[in-house]
Design a protein around this motif. Structure first.
Motif, PDB file in Angstrom:
ATOM      1  N   PHE A  72       0.788  -1.234   0.000  1.00  9.49           N
ATOM      2  CA  PHE A  72       0.000   0.000   0.000  1.00  9.49           C
ATOM      3  C   PHE A  72       0.822   1.288   0.000  1.00  9.49           C
ATOM      4  O   PHE A  72       0.327   2.327  -0.413  1.00  9.49           O
ATOM      5  CB  PHE A  72      -0.934   0.022   1.225  1.00  9.49           C
ATOM      6  N   ARG A  73       2.044   1.244   0.498  1.00 10.24           N
ATOM      7  CA  ARG A  73       2.754   2.495   0.770  1.00 10.24           C
ATOM      8  C   ARG A  73       4.083   2.570   0.026  1.00 10.24           C
ATOM      9  O   ARG A  73       4.762   1.572  -0.152  1.00 10.24           O
ATOM     10  CB  ARG A  73       2.978   2.660   2.277  1.00 10.24           C
ATOM     11  N   GLY A  74       4.432   3.798  -0.362  1.00 17.38           N
ATOM     12  CA  GLY A  74       5.689   4.016  -1.048  1.00 17.38           C
ATOM     13  C   GLY A  74       5.493   4.689  -2.392  1.00 17.38           C
ATOM     14  O   GLY A  74       4.424   5.235  -2.691  1.00 17.38           O
ATOM     15  N   TYR A  75       6.536   4.636  -3.227  1.00 17.54           N
ATOM     16  CA  TYR A  75       6.577   5.357  -4.501  1.00 17.54           C
ATOM     17  C   TYR A  75       6.103   4.477  -5.661  1.00 17.54           C
ATOM     18  O   TYR A  75       6.435   3.295  -5.734  1.00 17.54           O
ATOM     19  CB  TYR A  75       8.004   5.842  -4.769  1.00 17.54           C
ATOM     20  N   SER A  76       5.347   5.093  -6.568  1.00 16.27           N
ATOM     21  CA  SER A  76       4.916   4.430  -7.801  1.00 16.27           C
ATOM     22  C   SER A  76       5.299   5.312  -8.982  1.00 16.27           C
ATOM     23  O   SER A  76       4.902   6.483  -9.038  1.00 16.27           O
ATOM     24  CB  SER A  76       3.400   4.215  -7.813  1.00 16.27           C
ATOM     25  N   PRO A  77       6.044   4.771  -9.950  1.00 14.09           N
ATOM     26  CA  PRO A  77       6.504   5.583 -11.081  1.00 14.09           C
ATOM     27  C   PRO A  77       5.409   5.812 -12.127  1.00 14.09           C
ATOM     28  O   PRO A  77       4.293   5.264 -12.018  1.00 14.09           O
ATOM     29  CB  PRO A  77       7.645   4.736 -11.670  1.00 14.09           C
ATOM     30  N   LEU A  78       5.727   6.602 -13.137  1.00 10.98           N
ATOM     31  CA  LEU A  78       4.814   6.855 -14.256  1.00 10.98           C
ATOM     32  C   LEU A  78       4.330   5.538 -14.860  1.00 10.98           C
ATOM     33  O   LEU A  78       5.108   4.581 -14.987  1.00 10.98           O
ATOM     34  CB  LEU A  78       5.517   7.674 -15.344  1.00 10.98           C
ATOM     35  N   TYR A  79       3.064   5.495 -15.202  1.00 11.84           N
ATOM     36  CA  TYR A  79       2.419   4.370 -15.898  1.00 11.84           C
ATOM     37  C   TYR A  79       2.317   3.107 -15.052  1.00 11.84           C
ATOM     38  O   TYR A  79       1.939   2.051 -15.555  1.00 11.84           O
ATOM     39  CB  TYR A  79       3.154   4.032 -17.218  1.00 11.84           C
ATOM     40  N   ASP A  80       2.615   3.207 -13.768  1.00 14.80           N
ATOM     41  CA  ASP A  80       2.557   2.033 -12.899  1.00 14.80           C
ATOM     42  C   ASP A  80       1.114   1.591 -12.658  1.00 14.80           C
ATOM     43  O   ASP A  80       0.851   0.429 -12.362  1.00 14.80           O
ATOM     44  CB  ASP A  80       3.246   2.347 -11.568  1.00 14.80           C
ATOM     45  N   GLU A  81       0.184   2.532 -12.784  1.00 14.82           N
ATOM     46  CA  GLU A  81      -1.220   2.251 -12.492  1.00 14.82           C
ATOM     47  C   GLU A  81      -2.075   2.621 -13.699  1.00 14.82           C
ATOM     48  O   GLU A  81      -1.802   3.590 -14.396  1.00 14.82           O
ATOM     49  CB  GLU A  81      -1.660   3.066 -11.262  1.00 14.82           C
ATOM     50  N   GLY A  91      -0.655   3.084 -19.419  1.00 14.95           N
ATOM     51  CA  GLY A  91      -0.864   3.368 -18.005  1.00 14.95           C
ATOM     52  C   GLY A  91      -1.157   4.843 -17.819  1.00 14.95           C
ATOM     53  O   GLY A  91      -1.012   5.642 -18.748  1.00 14.95           O
ATOM     54  N   ASP A  92      -1.569   5.217 -16.619  1.00 15.32           N
ATOM     55  CA  ASP A  92      -1.880   6.619 -16.339  1.00 15.32           C
ATOM     56  C   ASP A  92      -0.584   7.421 -16.210  1.00 15.32           C
ATOM     57  O   ASP A  92       0.372   6.971 -15.577  1.00 15.32           O
ATOM     58  CB  ASP A  92      -2.690   6.732 -15.050  1.00 15.32           C
ATOM     59  N   SER A  93      -0.594   8.618 -16.803  1.00 10.89           N
ATOM     60  CA  SER A  93       0.631   9.433 -16.828  1.00 10.89           C
ATOM     61  C   SER A  93       0.780  10.234 -15.532  1.00 10.89           C
ATOM     62  O   SER A  93       0.681  11.456 -15.513  1.00 10.89           O
ATOM     63  CB  SER A  93       0.646  10.361 -18.044  1.00 10.89           C
ATOM     64  N   LYS A  94       1.001   9.496 -14.453  1.00  9.09           N
ATOM     65  CA  LYS A  94       1.205  10.114 -13.139  1.00  9.09           C
ATOM     66  C   LYS A  94       2.192   9.276 -12.351  1.00  9.09           C
ATOM     67  O   LYS A  94       2.361   8.085 -12.593  1.00  9.09           O
ATOM     68  CB  LYS A  94      -0.119  10.208 -12.368  1.00  9.09           C
ATOM     69  N   GLU A  95       2.850   9.920 -11.402  1.00  7.39           N
ATOM     70  CA  GLU A  95       3.621   9.190 -10.410  1.00  7.39           C
ATOM     71  C   GLU A  95       3.055   9.541  -9.041  1.00  7.39           C
ATOM     72  O   GLU A  95       2.450  10.602  -8.857  1.00  7.39           O
ATOM     73  CB  GLU A  95       5.119   9.484 -10.515  1.00  7.39           C
ATOM     74  N   MET A  96       3.230   8.628  -8.076  1.00  3.51           N
ATOM     75  CA  MET A  96       2.545   8.758  -6.800  1.00  3.51           C
ATOM     76  C   MET A  96       3.479   8.398  -5.654  1.00  3.51           C
ATOM     77  O   MET A  96       4.446   7.655  -5.832  1.00  3.51           O
ATOM     78  CB  MET A  96       1.335   7.819  -6.729  1.00  3.51           C
ATOM     79  N   PHE A  97       3.139   8.930  -4.494  1.00  3.85           N
ATOM     80  CA  PHE A  97       3.799   8.491  -3.265  1.00  3.85           C
ATOM     81  C   PHE A  97       2.718   8.403  -2.189  1.00  3.85           C
ATOM     82  O   PHE A  97       1.989   9.367  -1.945  1.00  3.85           O
ATOM     83  CB  PHE A  97       4.900   9.452  -2.832  1.00  3.85           C
ATOM     84  N   THR A  98       2.618   7.233  -1.543  1.00  3.68           N
ATOM     85  CA  THR A  98       1.555   6.982  -0.569  1.00  3.68           C
ATOM     86  C   THR A  98       2.150   6.714   0.811  1.00  3.68           C
ATOM     87  O   THR A  98       3.119   5.962   0.945  1.00  3.68           O
ATOM     88  CB  THR A  98       0.704   5.772  -1.009  1.00  3.68           C
ATOM     89  N   ALA A 167      -6.619   5.560   7.111  1.00  4.16           N
ATOM     90  CA  ALA A 167      -6.508   6.584   6.065  1.00  4.16           C
ATOM     91  C   ALA A 167      -5.083   6.667   5.537  1.00  4.16           C
ATOM     92  O   ALA A 167      -4.116   6.477   6.278  1.00  4.16           O
ATOM     93  CB  ALA A 167      -6.927   7.942   6.615  1.00  4.16           C
ATOM     94  N   VAL A 168      -4.960   6.944   4.232  1.00  4.85           N
ATOM     95  CA  VAL A 168      -3.648   7.159   3.631  1.00  4.85           C
ATOM     96  C   VAL A 168      -3.653   8.467   2.852  1.00  4.85           C
ATOM     97  O   VAL A 168      -4.692   8.924   2.368  1.00  4.85           O
ATOM     98  CB  VAL A 168      -3.206   6.006   2.698  1.00  4.85           C
ATOM     99  N   VAL A 169      -2.473   9.063   2.747  1.00  4.31           N
ATOM    100  CA  VAL A 169      -2.260  10.264   1.940  1.00  4.31           C
ATOM    101  C   VAL A 169      -1.523   9.843   0.676  1.00  4.31           C
ATOM    102  O   VAL A 169      -0.546   9.091   0.740  1.00  4.31           O
ATOM    103  CB  VAL A 169      -1.420  11.318   2.701  1.00  4.31           C
ATOM    104  N   ARG A 170      -2.013  10.319  -0.460  1.00  4.83           N
ATOM    105  CA  ARG A 170      -1.336  10.025  -1.732  1.00  4.83           C
ATOM    106  C   ARG A 170      -0.943  11.334  -2.412  1.00  4.83           C
ATOM    107  O   ARG A 170      -1.798  12.157  -2.758  1.00  4.83           O
ATOM    108  CB  ARG A 170      -2.239   9.196  -2.648  1.00  4.83           C
ATOM    109  N   LEU A 171       0.362  11.521  -2.556  1.00  5.70           N
ATOM    110  CA  LEU A 171       0.894  12.659  -3.298  1.00  5.70           C
ATOM    111  C   LEU A 171       0.924  12.271  -4.774  1.00  5.70           C
ATOM    112  O   LEU A 171       1.336  11.166  -5.125  1.00  5.70           O
ATOM    113  CB  LEU A 171       2.310  12.997  -2.824  1.00  5.70           C
ATOM    114  N   LEU A 172       0.488  13.184  -5.640  1.00  7.91           N
ATOM    115  CA  LEU A 172       0.380  12.875  -7.063  1.00  7.91           C
ATOM    116  C   LEU A 172       1.036  13.947  -7.916  1.00  7.91           C
ATOM    117  O   LEU A 172       0.851  15.141  -7.674  1.00  7.91           O
ATOM    118  CB  LEU A 172      -1.094  12.760  -7.468  1.00  7.91           C
ATOM    119  N   ARG A 173       1.787  13.496  -8.881  1.00 10.51           N
ATOM    120  CA  ARG A 173       2.326  14.391  -9.905  1.00 10.51           C
ATOM    121  C   ARG A 173       1.878  13.881 -11.272  1.00 10.51           C
ATOM    122  O   ARG A 173       2.177  12.754 -11.664  1.00 10.51           O
ATOM    123  CB  ARG A 173       3.854  14.432  -9.872  1.00 10.51           C
ATOM    124  N   TYR A 174       1.104  14.716 -11.962  1.00 15.94           N
ATOM    125  CA  TYR A 174       0.664  14.394 -13.320  1.00 15.94           C
ATOM    126  C   TYR A 174       1.617  15.071 -14.299  1.00 15.94           C
ATOM    127  O   TYR A 174       1.871  16.278 -14.195  1.00 15.94           O
ATOM    128  CB  TYR A 174      -0.767  14.882 -13.546  1.00 15.94           C
TER     129      TYR A 174
END
Length: 290
Positions: A72-81, A91-98, A167-174
């Motif tokens: 559930f937690r940590g960094y996800s690169p572009l197109y990972d989801e 994949g979706d053009s975003k990277e995330m950190f949860t 609850a979790v916080v997800r930081l997103l960069r599109y």
């Protein structure tokens, strides 16, 4: 871009709890989305989280992948989801950190992955402060949601929804990239959120769209503007189910507009041990539990 949608604005500081809860009820019936203002989280803190988020996503990929998400937690690169399984994109053009709470059972089962303090010295204290502040907002909001459902104000606390902090916080960069063929490109493809309620803070860059009738074809998408200092709040699938379909979990997406977009989503979900069953106030003989 679609047509602009004017969402209801809910003032969390209003002393008129019953009238505010009625406004929330109508917003959840009509849109499944609303703005939340005067919520108590300072604009300075909201801006600080966006600044620290940009610093994290600016790190070299190799340093971010050290914190790669496992579970559930940590960094996800572009197109990972890819939120819309029928989409033909890679994949979706975003990277995330949860990240979530470090306390309780869930905090031990799913430990957070933090960037090194020497790289980002203000990162962890800023994020932990934000988490605590938004949890306070969430609990106050859920008191009003309970009233909106003709329940006691402390109903969700009574049933153990907040016994452990899920609850979790997800930081997103599109990335903002656009398709050279002219096809619509999504930073987050069409989806509804899974949980109870989501509180979203954005940097003001456009792109968020909602589809109020997810069964209609072709789908009609409407733009949701960001208002500085407010949260965009939406109902998730779990809350739709809890309310027997009364409150709407609305389909939404983020389309690319040719520039980077940063946002911070807080997914407020119940303790996994909390029993979710049709609320008594949301069913009757003529409208039985689904």
């Amino acid at each position: 871009m679609g047509t602009a949608l004017k969402l209801p604005i809910i003032d969390l500081s209003s002393p008129e709890k019953l009238s505010t809860s009625r406004l929330i009820r109508q917003a959840c019936l009509d849109h499944g989305f609303f703005y939340l203002t005067n919520h108590g989280v300072s604009e300075e803190l909201m801006e600080g989280v966006l600044i620290e988020s940009k610093k994290l996503f600016s790190l070299p990929l190799v340093e971010k992948m050290v914190m790669a998400r496992h579970g559930f937690r940590g960094y996800s690169p572009l197109y990972d989801e890819k939120l819309e399984s029928s989409s033909t994109s890679i994949g979706d053009s975003k990277e995330m950190f949860t990240f979530g709470s470090s306390e309780g059972v869930l905090g031990q089962l799913y430990p957070n992955k933090w960037p090194l303090e020497e790289l980002l010295p203000l990162w962890r204290p800023t994020m932990e402060c934000y988490y605590k502040n938004v949890m306070d907002v969430g609990k106050k909001l859920f008191g009003l949601v309970a009233l909106a459902l003709n329940l006691k104000e402390n109903y969700f606390e009574q049933v153990g929804a907040f016994n452990d902090q899920a609850a979790v916080v997800r930081l997103l960069r599109y990335s903002g990239e656009s398709n050279s063929s002219g096809e619509e490109t999504c930073g987050a493809s069409a989806h509804s959120d899974f949980g109870m309620i989501t509180l979203l803070a954005t940097d003001g860059v456009a792109g968020l769209q909602v589809c109020r009738d997810k069964d209609k074809e072709p789908k009609v998408w409407e733009d949701v503007a960001g208002i500085k200092g407010t949260f965009v709040v939406n109902i998730g699938d779990l809350m739709e189910r809890w309310t027997n379909g009364l409150f709407r979990s609305t389909l939404h997406r983020v389309v690319s507009v040719g520039k980077e977009r940063y946002s911070v989503a807080v997914f407020v979900d119940p303790d996994p041990n909390c029993v979710v069953e049709c609320l008594e106030s949301c069913c009757s003989e003529t409208y039985p539990p689904r």
